[in-house]
Design a protein around this motif. Structure first.
Motif, short mmCIF file in Angstrom:
data_model
loop_
_atom_site.label_atom_id
_atom_site.label_comp_id
_atom_site.label_asym_id
_atom_site.label_seq_id
_atom_site.Cartn_x
_atom_site.Cartn_y
_atom_site.Cartn_z
N THR A 126 -4.82 1.92 1.50
CA THR A 126 -3.44 1.78 1.02
C THR A 126 -2.44 1.66 2.17
N GLY A 127 -2.70 2.38 3.27
CA GLY A 127 -1.82 2.29 4.43
C GLY A 127 -1.82 0.90 5.04
N THR A 128 -3.00 0.27 5.08
CA THR A 128 -3.08 -1.10 5.59
C THR A 128 -2.41 -2.08 4.65
N ALA A 129 -2.60 -1.86 3.33
CA ALA A 129 -2.00 -2.77 2.35
C ALA A 129 -0.47 -2.72 2.40
N ARG A 130 0.08 -1.53 2.68
CA ARG A 130 1.55 -1.43 2.76
C ARG A 130 2.12 -2.22 3.93
N LYS A 131 1.31 -2.42 4.95
CA LYS A 131 1.75 -3.20 6.11
C LYS A 131 1.22 -4.62 6.05
N HIS A 132 1.20 -5.17 4.84
CA HIS A 132 0.60 -6.49 4.64
C HIS A 132 1.29 -7.59 5.43
N LYS A 133 2.57 -7.40 5.75
CA LYS A 133 3.30 -8.43 6.50
C LYS A 133 2.77 -8.56 7.93
#
Length: 419
Positions: A126-133
């Motif tokens: 989830t932490g990686t997905a939040r920084k998808h940009k």
């Protein structure tokens, strides 16, 4: 239609064929009526018993989350040998799944499933997905830059392992075992072992509860069977009275009776058995569970015993006494063996009921008096790990069936009767 016979008195071939047809239709109609009569019962058993058990069996090995919500990386990892970090293609597949999963709000489900295998996987996903940009090509470099764990080969082994739609990891965990990212299975450290201890506690406490119900229920049943019918019926109402009271109310009443400042401790202090400073802790432990469940399940022992004892002719005991046997010898050698079927039926009924209980142990058991059913309920209602709950349920079902088969083999079906 009239039946014709030939000169020898036998039916003609046509008449024999017609009678066979009539008989077949009659039998078929009876079978259809019988099927229609039992169809509601069969449907009820299928809906309330067979289908739920089948669903539990499927859930114990079903593993759709990662396979469904991270399909690209799951497919890409099938060709990965696990010897070194994946190549850029697999990292690109992961990036695509993270971006699409965040947009569809489904990546959390896959992350939760991965977290069952290794703590910290949910925050990683989830932490990686939040920084998808920040996820841009080259994906391997950008993903490791966002979270260093993407450079850990064990992370990828866990994703590959959980990517299969069928898994045995829930059963591995249910046996207090752990599986390494390389697939090696071993027992968890002793301090982390929970479920096998709970299974053992559930079995021995259920046996103790069964023994207590026999110990208390046998004299009550003997008294009911010995009294005149009118008096016995009045006392039987008192035996059945707990069934008219809510299970929650009965359990809560034991909390008031057994707590440190409760009625029973006050009585012991008043009688001088214990001092006020030495009050006994009888609730929120194994004692509370045994006492409360013995009270709740006692009628299930008394009823089979009473029904069998009523069928024992009193003349047998009188005959033994007339032949010189003492009261105790006549009771133990003549009367008790004839009541064994009732004891057997009551014991297996109480044991199977107690081994699956979870409401009463949850309310009065504390840490030392809880059963495996409480852990199954926890995983279903709080941790939402339905796969592990189903695996524990399957293990409990298999254990009950094995105990019942052993009991039936040792005791014998002919010694389990309800009167």
């Amino acid at each position: 239609m009239a039946i014709t016979v030939d000169s020898t008195g036998d039916l003609s071939p046509e008449e024999q064929k017609r009678l066979k047809g009539d008989l077949s239709r009659s039998l078929r109609q009876k079978k259809i009526r019988a099927i229609l009569l039992v169809a509601p019962l069969v449907a009820f058993i299928l809906v309330t018993f067979i289908f739920p058990i089948g669903n539990m069996l499927v859930r114990s090995v079903d593993n759709p989350q990662v396979h469904t919500y991270m399909p690209n990386v799951t497919e890409a990892l099938k060709s990965w040998d696990g010897q070194e970090l994946p190549d850029e293609t697999i990292y690109a597949a992961l990036a695509k799944d993270l971006i699409e999963g965040r947009k569809a709000k489904t990546i959390g489900k896959a992350a939760t499933r991965l977290n069952y295998e290794k703590s910290g996987m949910r925050s990683l996903i989830t932490g990686t997905a939040r920084k998808h940009k920040k996820i841009v090509a080259p994906y391997k470099e950008s993903l490791i830059g966002i979270k260093k764990k993407w450079g850990d080969i064990d992370t990828w082994k866990i994703i590959k392992k959980t990517g299969s739609p069928v898994t045995g990891s829930f059963f591995i965990n249910a046996f207090d075992m752990v599986e390494s990212p390389d697939g090696e299975i071993s027992f968890a450290p002793e301090k982390q072992q929970i479920y096998l201890k709970l299974f053992w506690r559930t079995v021995w406490m259920s046996l103790l509860i069964t023994f207590m119900t026999v110990l208390l229920g046998y004299p009550v049943s003997f008294l009911l069977a010995s009294l005149p019918m009118k008096t016995a019926n009045i006392l039987m109402i008192l035996v059945l009275l707990p069934f008219w009271t809510s299970l929650l109310v009965r359990t809560s009443s034991w909390i008031a009776l057994l707590q440190t400042e409760g009625i029973l401790n006050d009585l012991l202090v008043w009688l001088g058995v214990i001092s006020n400073e030495a009050r006994v802790q009888m609730i929120y432990n194994a004692i509370g569970t045994v006492v409360a469940m013995t009270h709740i399940l006692l009628p299930f022992m008394i009823l089979p015993l009473y029904s069998v004892m009523k069928t024992v002719p009193p003349s047998y005991v009188r005959a033994a006494r007339s032949l010189g046997a003492t009261n105790w010898t006549a009771f133990w050698r003549v009367y008790v063996p004839q009541t064994v079927p009732g004891v057997s039926a009551g014991a297996i009924l109480v044991f199977i009921l107690s081994i699956g209980y979870y409401i009463t142990p949850a309310l009065v058991g504390g840490e030392s008096g809880r059963f495996i059913g409480n852990m199954i309920a926890y995983h279903m209602q709080k941790s939402l790990n339905w796969g592990l709950a189903a695996a524990l349920g399957v293990m409990l079902l298999v254990m009950v069936l094995a105990i019942f088969a052993l009991y039936s083999r040792v005791v014998g079906d002919n010694k389990v009767k309800l009167g």
